[in-house]
Scaffold this active site. Sequence first.
Site, mmCIF file in Angstrom:
data_model
loop_
_atom_site.group_PDB
_atom_site.id
_atom_site.type_symbol
_atom_site.label_atom_id
_atom_site.label_comp_id
_atom_site.label_asym_id
_atom_site.label_seq_id
_atom_site.Cartn_x
_atom_site.Cartn_y
_atom_site.Cartn_z
ATOM 1 N N ARG A 112 0.858 -1.180 0.000
ATOM 2 C CA ARG A 112 0.000 0.000 0.000
ATOM 3 C C ARG A 112 0.891 1.225 0.000
ATOM 4 O O ARG A 112 1.704 1.423 0.907
ATOM 5 C CB ARG A 112 -0.943 -0.002 1.198
ATOM 6 C CG ARG A 112 -1.875 -1.196 1.214
ATOM 7 C CD ARG A 112 -3.098 -0.942 2.047
ATOM 8 N NE ARG A 112 -3.942 0.079 1.440
ATOM 9 C CZ ARG A 112 -5.058 0.542 2.001
ATOM 10 N NH1 ARG A 112 -5.415 0.098 3.187
ATOM 11 N NH2 ARG A 112 -5.783 1.455 1.391
ATOM 12 N N ASP A 156 0.383 -9.246 4.131
ATOM 13 C CA ASP A 156 -0.072 -10.463 3.479
ATOM 14 C C ASP A 156 -1.369 -10.208 2.725
ATOM 15 O O ASP A 156 -2.220 -9.416 3.167
ATOM 16 C CB ASP A 156 -0.298 -11.570 4.503
ATOM 17 C CG ASP A 156 1.004 -12.148 5.027
ATOM 18 O OD1 ASP A 156 2.079 -11.737 4.548
ATOM 19 O OD2 ASP A 156 0.948 -13.015 5.923
ATOM 20 N N VAL A 179 -4.998 -11.325 1.412
ATOM 21 C CA VAL A 179 -6.113 -12.180 1.800
ATOM 22 C C VAL A 179 -7.092 -12.226 0.644
ATOM 23 O O VAL A 179 -7.327 -11.213 -0.028
ATOM 24 C CB VAL A 179 -6.811 -11.645 3.066
ATOM 25 C CG1 VAL A 179 -7.915 -12.599 3.522
ATOM 26 C CG2 VAL A 179 -5.807 -11.423 4.189
ATOM 27 N N ASP A 181 -12.816 4.015 9.769
ATOM 28 C CA ASP A 181 -13.489 3.897 8.473
ATOM 29 C C ASP A 181 -14.362 2.644 8.516
ATOM 30 O O ASP A 181 -14.210 1.719 7.731
ATOM 31 C CB ASP A 181 -12.463 3.808 7.345
ATOM 32 C CG ASP A 181 -13.057 4.086 5.972
ATOM 33 O OD1 ASP A 181 -14.275 4.368 5.887
ATOM 34 O OD2 ASP A 181 -12.318 4.019 4.977
ATOM 35 N N ASN A 195 -15.066 -2.099 3.767
ATOM 36 C CA ASN A 195 -13.708 -2.373 4.244
ATOM 37 C C ASN A 195 -13.609 -3.729 4.939
ATOM 38 O O ASN A 195 -12.692 -3.960 5.727
ATOM 39 C CB ASN A 195 -13.255 -1.269 5.204
ATOM 40 C CG ASN A 195 -12.852 -0.007 4.460
ATOM 41 O OD1 ASN A 195 -12.433 -0.062 3.309
ATOM 42 N ND2 ASN A 195 -12.981 1.125 5.120
ATOM 43 N N ASP A 245 -8.228 -1.276 5.915
ATOM 44 C CA ASP A 245 -8.202 0.192 5.904
ATOM 45 C C ASP A 245 -8.331 0.797 7.301
ATOM 46 O O ASP A 245 -9.381 1.290 7.700
ATOM 47 C CB ASP A 245 -9.300 0.734 4.985
ATOM 48 C CG ASP A 245 -8.996 0.482 3.524
ATOM 49 O OD1 ASP A 245 -7.876 0.041 3.225
ATOM 50 O OD2 ASP A 245 -9.877 0.712 2.675
ATOM 51 N N GLU A 281 -6.346 3.430 8.336
ATOM 52 C CA GLU A 281 -5.613 4.694 8.383
ATOM 53 C C GLU A 281 -6.320 5.769 9.207
ATOM 54 O O GLU A 281 -5.692 6.752 9.615
ATOM 55 C CB GLU A 281 -5.336 5.235 6.973
ATOM 56 C CG GLU A 281 -6.547 5.365 6.104
ATOM 57 C CD GLU A 281 -6.718 4.182 5.178
ATOM 58 O OE1 GLU A 281 -7.059 4.398 4.007
ATOM 59 O OE2 GLU A 281 -6.522 3.038 5.617
#
Length: 374
Positions: free
Chosen positions: A79, A134, A136, A240, A245, A258, A260
């Site tokens: 990312r 990793d 998924v 979030d 997500n 997610d 962040e």
Amino acid sequence: MTTSMPQEAEASITTTETDLEVVATALERWLSATLDTATDVRVYNLSRPTHSGMSSVSVLFDLDWTEDGVATTAQLVARLAPEATAFPVFPRYDLQAQFDVLTAVRQRSDVSVPRVRWVENSADALGTPFLVMDRVTGAVPVDNPPYVFGGWLQESAVADRTRVQSNSVDILARIHGIDADLPTLSDSSGLRRHFEGERAYYEWTRRHDGLRIPVLESAFDWLEEHWPSDPSEDVLCWGDARIGNIMFQGTDPVAVLDWESATLAPRELDLGWFIFFHRQFQDLAEQFSMPGLPDMFRRNDVVAEYENATGVTVRDLDFYLVYAALRHGIVMSQIERRRIHFGEKQPPENLDEYVMHHAMLAGLIDGTYEWEKK
């Protein structure tokens, strides 16, 4: 007024085959140095996911290496924070905080999150910071077009959708029960600090054009006037919190993605966002004369399931629903500015139309929005 769906805002890096080749070479060089005792390090099968979010750029890849005579293969995802030239949606991308939160969630709970392996905070290797985790596999209710327009969730049996809802609400309950002693988040804890952070974000979006969006400013004023007298205690909030997500295999969540926006704040921060996000998609489906998924994630149902799972009474939800609509409105206004910046559309005459769901937000503010539709 004509309603149109905005395209997802993504950074310009890694969008072509050439970009991916450059990334593969740079990643292989960086991983060879990171895995300093490994040999035969090889990065291959790079691709972009079919659906990617607004906050960062994702690159899927496979990695082979040999260490202590043992050959290993891993399927990974990197990312990347967007470059400044990509007109980012958010002012900062704290990948170290994401790494720390994901690591803590894995260590302290049974919430399914991907294993994060490495974080690189400098831009030296790929031109922008990045983290590697990793990969998924599973199905995600997508944002673009919204999952309420069609797809696997809408095609599922009613009983399966009921399980998806219950399992999703259970994830919120389990996240909020995690030990929240996370130094990475301590500087941003509390509802007031979170709110002032959103105000600063709004001002950041105005830095080029100076525009003040009336419906957003009205929301800030309404929230000040209706501030909770006794907010619930701070817990670890996902930030979030929405099913877009969550990755599923069947009806079972296999990855919560997610992080962040993770923060320490009252649990209703997540609940408001969770309920609002589905409802704005449902409203959008109905604007396009689509049935959507009206029986999923209804306000009263979510609250009842959450309270049953936690034994906690949800407080001040009206406040947090307006706050969710404001928060997302700021994001949408920046996405609209981005589209204008890249020549995808002309600026709207009505400044409120920088916010796709401005009618919903206005109705929440003046009390005319109906949660229980007849």
